[in-house]
Write an enzyme that holds these catalytic residues in place. Structure first.
Site, PDB file in Angstrom:
ATOM      1  N   ARG A  93      17.550  69.343  65.219  1.00 29.88           N
ATOM      2  CA  ARG A  93      18.293  69.002  64.008  1.00 29.88           C
ATOM      3  C   ARG A  93      17.666  69.660  62.778  1.00 29.88           C
ATOM      4  NH1 ARG A  93      17.084  64.667  67.126  1.00 29.88           N
ATOM      5  NH2 ARG A  93      18.793  63.456  68.015  1.00 29.88           N
ATOM      6  N   GLU A 140      20.050  76.051  69.314  1.00 32.46           N
ATOM      7  CA  GLU A 140      21.254  75.349  68.886  1.00 32.46           C
ATOM      8  C   GLU A 140      20.862  74.380  67.785  1.00 32.46           C
ATOM      9  OE1 GLU A 140      24.634  72.216  70.530  1.00 32.46           O
ATOM     10  OE2 GLU A 140      23.344  73.287  71.947  1.00 32.46           O
ATOM     11  N   ASN A 144      23.845  67.163  60.722  1.00 34.84           N
ATOM     12  CA  ASN A 144      24.642  65.947  60.594  1.00 34.84           C
ATOM     13  C   ASN A 144      24.911  65.703  59.117  1.00 34.84           C
ATOM     14  OD1 ASN A 144      24.729  64.814  63.422  1.00 34.84           O
ATOM     15  ND2 ASN A 144      22.528  65.036  63.171  1.00 34.84           N
ATOM     16  N   GLU A 206       5.307  80.434  66.251  1.00 37.48           N
ATOM     17  CA  GLU A 206       4.196  81.334  66.497  1.00 37.48           C
ATOM     18  C   GLU A 206       4.767  82.738  66.694  1.00 37.48           C
ATOM     19  OE1 GLU A 206       0.324  81.952  69.453  1.00 37.48           O
ATOM     20  OE2 GLU A 206       2.001  80.700  70.110  1.00 37.48           O
TER      21      GLU A 206
END
Length: 348
Positions: A93, A140, A144, A206
């Site tokens: 998220r 992905e 929200n 990294e």
């Protein structure tokens, strides 16, 4: 491919109840990051009807497609090793989707593969990576509506990105206003040039200096409480190979690289054990990894046989035909297995 709901979830049984939410007021015990300075350094798309939780739902009731031939304890490991598996994507998220997309494309060289807004469900997805989803490991992102901040927690470590020149990449990131937490230089005790940066949400990346590679998005690092237990689980239940293991007693940690092929050609899972740390707060930002499989039913049975917990029994998702199974490992990290053929159809 899996929708993640905002923190303000209803109290009724809902798909979002499977996601690990922790109160913003909960104290987070953060052990030292072993990779932070100065220690060291087939065609598979989601239809619009597939919600972000579609690959993260709990054991469901109702009709399921009939499972294929059950695997026994004797042949489970053999079948798992033969299964056609690949790490498909990692889900997490973010608080500002456009800002994150801009950072990933301009600073890290990723491409925006597709973006999907679902206003009736109040969320937006963006898929980014270094090549098509049918052949590359991608991220992905989930935004929200109205949620601009998440707790990354102490358990998630970092993502790894292979670049041909770490110094030039860091200069670009600095020019774009990015945060560098470990300046470029050789890893402690080795020759590989690395650096650490943070994206706008505080996720660590990294940067590893390598030559051209088919899979630049190359690592997901998670912390575990018992490394030997985790290695055994990922080998037997997930069919991954232990690519290498390295102990660093000076900084009190051990790492194990697990995956479905060599590190220079495939995305891998980097498991980190910090001495004497058995549990971690996982926050509510990182969600899961998705892995392709030829048979979600056999996959679920093998996971059960080797100590994993199935959180969504294998079967097709409501409303579409894609078959999935979801589980958690011994430390509670979530993984979703997706039927390879169904995933191909979704991408079409």
């Amino acid at each position: 491919m899996v929708r993640i709901l905002p923190m303000a979830a209803s109290s009724s049984l809902h798909l979002s109840s499977l996601l690990h939410y922790s109160s913003p007021s909960d104290p987070i015990q953060r052990p030292p990051h072993p990779l932070s300075p100065p220690s060291r350094h087939r065609r598979i798309k989601t239809s619009k009807s597939t919600r972000m939780e579609g690959y993260n739902i709990t054991a469901c009731t109702g009709n399921m497609a009939q499972a294929s031939t059950a695997v026994t304890e004797e042949n489970a490991l053999e079948w798992v090793k033969k299964d056609n598996r690949r790490m498909l994507h990692v889900v997490y998220r973010v608080g500002d989707l456009d800002k994150t997309i801009k950072f990933y494309t301009e600073c890290l060289g990723m491409k925006l593969l597709r973006k999907r807004d679902i206003p009736e469900e109040r969320y937006t997805n963006a898929f980014l990576g270094y090549g098509p989803e049918d052949s590359h490991f991608v991220v992905e992102l989930t935004y929200n509506y109205g949620v601009d901040k998440y707790d990354i927690g102490a358990g998630f470590g970092h993502f790894g990105v292979a670049v041909e020149d770490v110094y030039k990449t860091v200069d670009l990131i600095k020019a774009k206003g990015g945060t560098v937490t470990r300046e470029p230089g050789p890893v402690k005790g080795g020759k590989t040039v690395i650096a650490f940066i943070e994206d706008p949400d505080g996720y660590k990346f990294e940067l590893l200096e390598r030559g051209p590679t088919p899979e630049p998005l190359c690592q997901v690092m998670l912390r575990v409480g018992d490394l030997d237990r985790s290695i055994e689980f990922y080998e037997k239940a997930f069919g991954m190979e232990l690519l290498r293991k390295r102990d660093n007693p000076d900084y009190k940690y051990t790492i194990a690289m697990m995956g479905y092929g060599p590190e220079d050609k495939n995305a891998v899972l980097e498991l980190t054990y910090n001495y004497d740390v058995k549990e971690y707060d996982k926050g509510n930002a990182y969600a899961q990894i998705a892995i392709g499989t030829d048979d979600v039913y056999k996959t679920a049975e093998a996971i059960k046989l080797h100590g994993g917990k199935i959180t969504r029994e294998p079967g097709p998702l409501p409303g579409i035909s894609t078959k999935i199974a979801a589980c958690v490992d011994p430390d509670g990290w979530k993984t979703v297995f997706v039927d390879n053929i169904d995933f191909v159809k979704e991408l079409e």
